[in-house]
Each structure stands twice: as C-alpha cells, then as structure tokens.
Motif scaffolding. Structure first.
Motif, PDB file in Angstrom:
ATOM      1  N   ARG A 199       0.815  -1.210   0.000  1.00 27.37           N
ATOM      2  CA  ARG A 199       0.000   0.000   0.000  1.00 27.37           C
ATOM      3  C   ARG A 199       0.857   1.272   0.000  1.00 27.37           C
ATOM      4  NH1 ARG A 199      -5.263  -1.054   0.624  1.00 27.37           N
ATOM      5  NH2 ARG A 199      -5.784   1.039   1.341  1.00 27.37           N
ATOM      6  N   ASN A 200       2.145   1.149  -0.280  1.00 23.46           N
ATOM      7  CA  ASN A 200       3.000   2.336  -0.428  1.00 23.46           C
ATOM      8  C   ASN A 200       2.714   2.961  -1.793  1.00 23.46           C
ATOM      9  OD1 ASN A 200       4.266   0.691   1.723  1.00 23.46           O
ATOM     10  ND2 ASN A 200       5.833   2.288   1.671  1.00 23.46           N
ATOM     11  N   TYR A 201       1.531   3.544  -1.908  1.00 23.77           N
ATOM     12  CA  TYR A 201       1.010   3.970  -3.209  1.00 23.77           C
ATOM     13  C   TYR A 201       1.853   5.083  -3.827  1.00 23.77           C
ATOM     14  CZ  TYR A 201      -2.061   6.169  -6.627  1.00 23.77           C
ATOM     15  OH  TYR A 201      -2.564   6.717  -7.776  1.00 23.77           O
ATOM     16  N   VAL A 202       2.280   6.046  -3.012  1.00 19.29           N
ATOM     17  CA  VAL A 202       3.015   7.175  -3.575  1.00 19.29           C
ATOM     18  C   VAL A 202       4.358   6.709  -4.125  1.00 19.29           C
ATOM     19  CG1 VAL A 202       3.941   9.483  -3.158  1.00 19.29           C
ATOM     20  CG2 VAL A 202       1.883   8.733  -1.942  1.00 19.29           C
ATOM     21  N   LYS A 203       5.069   5.897  -3.342  1.00 17.55           N
ATOM     22  CA  LYS A 203       6.358   5.397  -3.812  1.00 17.55           C
ATOM     23  C   LYS A 203       6.204   4.568  -5.075  1.00 17.55           C
ATOM     24  CE  LYS A 203       8.485   1.997  -1.746  1.00 17.55           C
ATOM     25  NZ  LYS A 203       9.264   1.188  -0.764  1.00 17.55           N
ATOM     26  N   SER A 204       5.161   3.747  -5.137  1.00 17.60           N
ATOM     27  CA  SER A 204       4.973   2.884  -6.307  1.00 17.60           C
ATOM     28  C   SER A 204       4.656   3.673  -7.564  1.00 17.60           C
ATOM     29  CB  SER A 204       3.866   1.860  -6.040  1.00 17.60           C
ATOM     30  OG  SER A 204       2.604   2.501  -5.950  1.00 17.60           O
ATOM     31  N   SER A 205       4.244   4.931  -7.408  1.00 22.33           N
ATOM     32  CA  SER A 205       3.945   5.762  -8.573  1.00 22.33           C
ATOM     33  C   SER A 205       5.167   6.553  -9.036  1.00 22.33           C
ATOM     34  CB  SER A 205       2.792   6.717  -8.263  1.00 22.33           C
ATOM     35  OG  SER A 205       3.162   7.647  -7.259  1.00 22.33           O
ATOM     36  N   THR A 206       6.307   6.386  -8.354  1.00 24.92           N
ATOM     37  CA  THR A 206       7.538   7.073  -8.745  1.00 24.92           C
ATOM     38  C   THR A 206       8.469   6.119  -9.485  1.00 24.92           C
ATOM     39  OG1 THR A 206       8.887   6.536  -6.800  1.00 24.92           O
ATOM     40  CG2 THR A 206       7.345   8.405  -6.605  1.00 24.92           C
ATOM     41  N   LYS A 207       9.611   6.656  -9.908  1.00 24.10           N
ATOM     42  CA  LYS A 207      10.636   5.837 -10.555  1.00 24.10           C
ATOM     43  C   LYS A 207      11.410   4.995  -9.544  1.00 24.10           C
ATOM     44  CE  LYS A 207      12.208   9.703 -12.269  1.00 24.10           C
ATOM     45  NZ  LYS A 207      13.017  10.746 -12.965  1.00 24.10           N
TER      46      LYS A 207
ATOM     47  N   PHE B 233      -6.117   5.068   5.790  1.00 19.60           N
ATOM     48  CA  PHE B 233      -7.412   5.217   5.131  1.00 19.60           C
ATOM     49  C   PHE B 233      -7.603   4.143   4.069  1.00 19.60           C
ATOM     50  CE2 PHE B 233      -6.208   9.631   6.304  1.00 19.60           C
ATOM     51  CZ  PHE B 233      -7.245   9.892   7.190  1.00 19.60           C
ATOM     52  N   GLN B 234      -8.841   3.702   3.905  1.00 17.56           N
ATOM     53  CA  GLN B 234      -9.203   2.763   2.841  1.00 17.56           C
ATOM     54  C   GLN B 234      -9.752   3.568   1.669  1.00 17.56           C
ATOM     55  OE1 GLN B 234      -8.736   0.259   1.192  1.00 17.56           O
ATOM     56  NE2 GLN B 234     -10.017  -1.436   1.825  1.00 17.56           N
ATOM     57  N   GLY B 235      -8.866   4.321   1.003  1.00 14.18           N
ATOM     58  CA  GLY B 235      -9.299   5.141  -0.117  1.00 14.18           C
ATOM     59  C   GLY B 235      -9.671   4.305  -1.324  1.00 14.18           C
ATOM     60  N   THR B 236     -10.610   4.809  -2.105  1.00 15.93           N
ATOM     61  CA  THR B 236     -11.038   4.076  -3.298  1.00 15.93           C
ATOM     62  C   THR B 236      -9.962   4.030  -4.368  1.00 15.93           C
ATOM     63  OG1 THR B 236     -12.055   6.100  -4.185  1.00 15.93           O
ATOM     64  CG2 THR B 236     -13.468   4.616  -2.912  1.00 15.93           C
ATOM     65  N   ILE B 237      -8.910   4.828  -4.221  1.00 13.15           N
ATOM     66  CA  ILE B 237      -7.813   4.807  -5.186  1.00 13.15           C
ATOM     67  C   ILE B 237      -7.060   3.477  -5.107  1.00 13.15           C
ATOM     68  CG2 ILE B 237      -5.965   5.794  -3.742  1.00 13.15           C
ATOM     69  CD1 ILE B 237      -5.289   7.608  -6.159  1.00 13.15           C
ATOM     70  N   LEU B 238      -7.164   2.783  -3.958  1.00 10.49           N
ATOM     71  CA  LEU B 238      -6.584   1.442  -3.807  1.00 10.49           C
ATOM     72  C   LEU B 238      -7.717   0.472  -3.464  1.00 10.49           C
ATOM     73  CD1 LEU B 238      -3.292   2.041  -1.758  1.00 10.49           C
ATOM     74  CD2 LEU B 238      -3.535   1.678  -4.205  1.00 10.49           C
ATOM     75  N   PRO B 239      -8.439   0.008  -4.458  1.00  6.87           N
ATOM     76  CA  PRO B 239      -9.654  -0.781  -4.191  1.00  6.87           C
ATOM     77  C   PRO B 239      -9.405  -2.231  -3.825  1.00  6.87           C
ATOM     78  CG  PRO B 239      -9.300  -0.567  -6.548  1.00  6.87           C
ATOM     79  CD  PRO B 239      -8.219   0.241  -5.890  1.00  6.87           C
TER      80      PRO B 239
END
Length: 544
Positions: A431-439, A456-462
């Motif tokens: 769930r390290n979403y920000v890091k996974s969106s980087t290089k 948070f259980q945001g819908t961006i990570l369903p």
C-alpha cells in the motif's frame, strides 16, 4: 448448493444496503439524511455545507453556512474546491462554493464518541476531503467518528495582500470554520464535541501545526496529530506573499507589485485562469520560484479576524496550547521530490543554496559558508547530479520534513506538560502507493504520503489488503484512535509495545516498520547541524 445460496443472499443483502438512507440528523441548518455504507458498518453524511463562499467574497473568510427546508440529502461526493488534477487530462475541476464537510459514524457504537477531523494535504493547491484517499473504513471500526472536509486552495485560498479585500489565509479560515461547525454540530451525530482530535498529512499537517499555534482555535480541539509536516518547515508559510502573487500574475502576462492592482486583476479573472496559471511546473519548482500560494502572517486589520498573527515559531514558544500532540515522518520522504527532478533542475541546484527564505543570513558569504557545510555532508563535495540523486532525496527528507517536525516536537515537549509523541514510518509494502507511482518503487522504505494508505481505505486502492499490510493497518489505526480516545497511543493492553513520549531531557521515537521498536533519533549528526543553523539564522520577523 447451500454455499451458493449463502453467496446469493449476502449479495442481495449488500445490494440492499447500497444507498440506503442513514438515520436523519437535525442541526441548526435543518434536517439531513445520509446513507449506509456498503457493508452496513457505518453511516455516511457527505457534502454538508459548513460555510459558504462565492466570487463576491473571494480571498476573504467564509460566510455562514446556508439553511434549508425539508431534508438535505448528504450523499454527493463530487464536491471539491477548484484545482488542476495532476496526471489527468481534465484541466480544472471544482467550484468556488466547495466548503463541504463529510461525517462518518460507526453504526453500532454507543456515543458520545471521540471525533477525528482530518485536514487533507496537497501543497495547498490540490486535494479534497473525499473518499478517493480519505476512506473511513479503517478508522471507524475502532469506534470513532471521522470528519473530513474541503477548504479553498491556491490563490483562491491563500492570496495574501495584507488588505481588507485579501487579508490572507482564507483557506485556513475555512478550516477554522469547519472546526467550529464540528464543535457546534457533532453531538447531533453522536460525537463528543469536547473530545476532538485534528490530524493531517503534509500541507494538512502544516495546517494542523498552524491551527495549534493560532489563538483563534482555542477550545476547538483536544489533541493534534501531524504526519510529515510542520509550520516550521520552509514550505509551510510565505514570508513575502505579495511577491508570490505578483510572480503568479507574471505567468498570466501582468506586471504589477501593487496590492490593489493585484487584487483587482485576480477578482475579475475566471476561476479556470487562476487555477491554470501555475500548472506549468511541478510543485517543488513553484516553491523554489516563489509562485506557490501559501499561508501567511496576517497584518492587523480592524474588524478582520486573523488566524496567524505572528511567525509560528514565535507563537508556539510564547504561549503554546497545553494539549496532547503526535508527530511523524517517513524515512524516504524525498523520493516524491526527486521524482520530478530533471538534469536541468539538478544542475540549477549547484548554483543555488539549499536554504529557503525562513532563514536570514547577515551576508551572502555567511549563507554560502553554511551551504558548503550542508552540501559537504550530503554530497561530499561532488556536484548534485543523477549519480547522487539519492543523497538529494535524503536532503529533501531531512530539510523539508524530518528536521522541522523534530524541532516542533522538541519545542512543544519542553514547553507544555501534556504528552508529546513521535514516530518514524519506514514500512515498505503493497500500500506504499506514492512510492509505487515514482521511478523509485523498488527502494526500501516509505515515501512521502505512503502512510496515508495504511490509515485510510481510499477508493484509489480498491484491492483487498494483504496479510502483512493488514498488520500495519491495524497497528497504525489502533494507535491513532487510542490517542484520540485517551491521549495515549499505547494504553495498557491496547498495543503490542509501550510507546514512550518525549521528556524535557530525552527525545523518544517509535519506529513502525516490519516490527515496532522504540528508538532514538535516526539522524543525530545532521540534526545538530540543521539545529545550529536554525537557532542562529531563523527568520524572526514577518514581512508585513
């Protein structure tokens, strides 16, 4: 066959809950209804107006909220303040009348319940209180009420001209209005108005820090949590907001430094043009170029309520609120920022000092001398380039986040009697979403904002939370809600480790990684260097 029937029955049950009305709630504005969450575990009241604003009150404090006849259906998630969504083909989203609050209430808990009010981040130009990121599921299961809301962003929220028409901090005044709304109305939802915890991430954390320092918020909350942000950070406030406004207008083809002319131009511009003015550069470059609207120290104007009457450092050392506090940072905050660096921006950093305008040096030679010391530590005399970009990431991590967060925690621990806690978030998972969106998704550790998605259980990570990540979700949400309930994140029997607060003599940190561990400061050597520089050169007067 029986199993199949059970699946069908459960599916029908879940379908029946979708958009089913939650119990009606009556407040001074009128009666409102929400809806029941898909799994039936909490009630959602979304898009309630907590204040109002329009083009005639641009740049000023918000107006009172509207009243209504009949039943207001609080089910619309589409409200957000005008902004340019990064990475999407849409140019501008949102409307000026965007001051809405969301309330999530556990369905089966007995009140009055502790209340957690979240202030979103986004560099004061992006974000909203919606469930794309701020999904309530993880927190409300611990029997707390979660509140989130929108506040005005960019020029619309943070144009600061020190005039009656644009006194500054409209976005912060929106936040104060939201907290006053919560204080006044949350009991109707089953919440305890005397047990409110405010928390936020990044610019949201800096906002929390400013609200803690502000005299205008006395009595509005009992505790505060700041994730990866502090009002002591160089990016937290603008020390020359009129120049920032002038620089933004330059991007639109105007050339003026006169506050009256600046106001007249912005007041007649379309919202779309105001928002798009600063979309040409990544946020770090806007900050460096002094083109990012930020909170400001306000000039005293008769009849106008101020949120920020002095520099945050002076407010927090002069008369700090004696409330329980929690601070955090991640170990790899800087990955988010080096992701937008290019060969050109890296070369330009060799021609600039690393300091922001929150530091004031007597001479340029003095500034250069301190700059050489900092760069020697991080780059060992080598020019900044792609070869040592991870060292630059460390510089961003320390100077933008870790050090100012520690400075504030240390100041508060020495000046108040209430407990002050700090933690490092270093976990690297699914769930390290920000890091996974980087290089740099394969780098160990947690990037700026990664801990959001374990809170948070945001819908961006369903997708479903995996077993290892679930442990971190449980740890993090348990300690945050314990803090909101008791002012202590690890009361006896409620957490796997006893989390020690800071003392006046000793700083203590909890590290949240694959395991939980009480530790000392991660980077003491560079901390002492940065502290010496700030103790000697920290800006002492606001430019009014």
């Amino acid at each position: 066959m029986k199993c199949g029937k059970k699946v069908v029955l459960f599916t029908l049950f879940a379908m029946n809950l979708v958009d089913q009305p939650a119990p009606e709630v009556s407040i001074e504005q009128g009666t409102l209804s929400g809806k029941i969450s898909t799994d039936g575990s909490f009630f959602e009241y979304i898009g309630i107006p907590y204040a109002s604003t329009n083009s005639t009150t641009r740049f000023k404090a918000p107006l009172p909220p509207p009243k209504w006849e009949g039943v207001y259906k609080a089910v619309d998630e589409m409200y957000q303040c005008p902004q340019h969504p990064v990475g999407l083909p849409i140019e501008v989203v949102g409307t000026e009348d965007c001051l809405k609050v969301n309330v999530y209430v556990p369905a089966r808990a007995q009140g009055p319940l502790p209340v957690m009010v979240y202030i979103h981040g986004g560099a004061y130009v992006l974000g909203n209180g919606g469930k794309m990121v701020i999904g309530p599921d993880f927190l409300v299961k611990h029997n707390v009420i979660l509140v989130s809301f929108n506040y005005r962003l960019g020029v619309l929220g943070f144009l600061c001209l020190h005039t009656e028409e644009a006194p500054g901090n409209a976005g912060l005044k929106d936040q104060v209005a939201a907290l006053r709304w919560v204080k006044k109305n949350i009991a109707a939802f089953g919440g305890d108005p005397d047990n409110v915890t405010i928390f936020g991430t990044s610019a949201g954390a800096a906002s929390v820090s400013l609200l803690v320092a502000s005299e205008s918020t006395d009595g509005l909350f009992k505790r505060a949590i700041m994730h990866s942000g502090s009002s002591l950070a160089s990016w937290a406030i603008s020390n020359d907001p009129i120049s920032v406004a002038s620089n933004i207008l330059t991007l639109l083809g105007y050339d003026t430094k006169d506050p009256k002319e600046i106001y007249e131009i912005f007041s007649r511009l379309a919202v779309r043009d105001i928002v798009l003015a600063t979309t040409h550069s990544p946020i770090p470059q806007l900050l460096t170029n002094y083109q990012l609207p930020l909170p400001c120290v306000e000039k005293h104007i008769p009849g106008v309520e101020s949120v920020l009457t002095d520099l945050p450092y002076k407010l927090m050392t002069r008369n700090p609120k004696n409330i329980s506090l929690m601070f955090s940072s991640t170990d790899k905050e800087g990955l988010f920022f080096i992701n937008v660096d290019t060969k050109e921006t890296l070369e330009s950093k060799n021609k600039q000092t690393v300091f922001g305008d929150d530091l004031v040096f007597k001479t340029k030679d003095e500034e250069n001398e301190n700059d050489r010391e900092i760069k020697k530590y991080y780059f060992n005399g080598a020019p900044i380039s792609e070869r040592n970009i991870m060292n630059l990431s460390d510089l961003y991590t320390h100077s933008y986040f870790e050090m100012p967060v520690i400075f504030e925690a240390e100041i508060m621990a020495k000046n108040i009697e209430a407990p002050v806690y700090s933690y490092y978030f270093t976990y690297s998972g699914g769930r390290n979403y920000v890091k996974s969106s980087t290089k740099y998704k394969n780098v160990e550790g947690a990037c700026h904002g990664d801990d959001l998605f374990y809170t948070f259980q945001g819908t961006i990570l369903p997708f479903r939370v995996n077993k290892d990540d679930q442990i971190i979700v449980d740890w993090l949400t348990k300690m945050l809600t314990n803090f909101a309930k008791y002012g202590d994140p690890s009361p006896k029997g409620e957490f796997p480790i006893k989390w020690l607060p800071h003392t006046k003599e000793q700083l203590n940190f909890l590290t949240i990684g694959d395991t939980l561990e009480m530790t000392s400061m991660r980077n003491p050597d560079i901390y002492h260097t940065w502290k010496r520089i700030y103790d000697k050169y920290r800006r002492s007067e606001a430019k009014l």
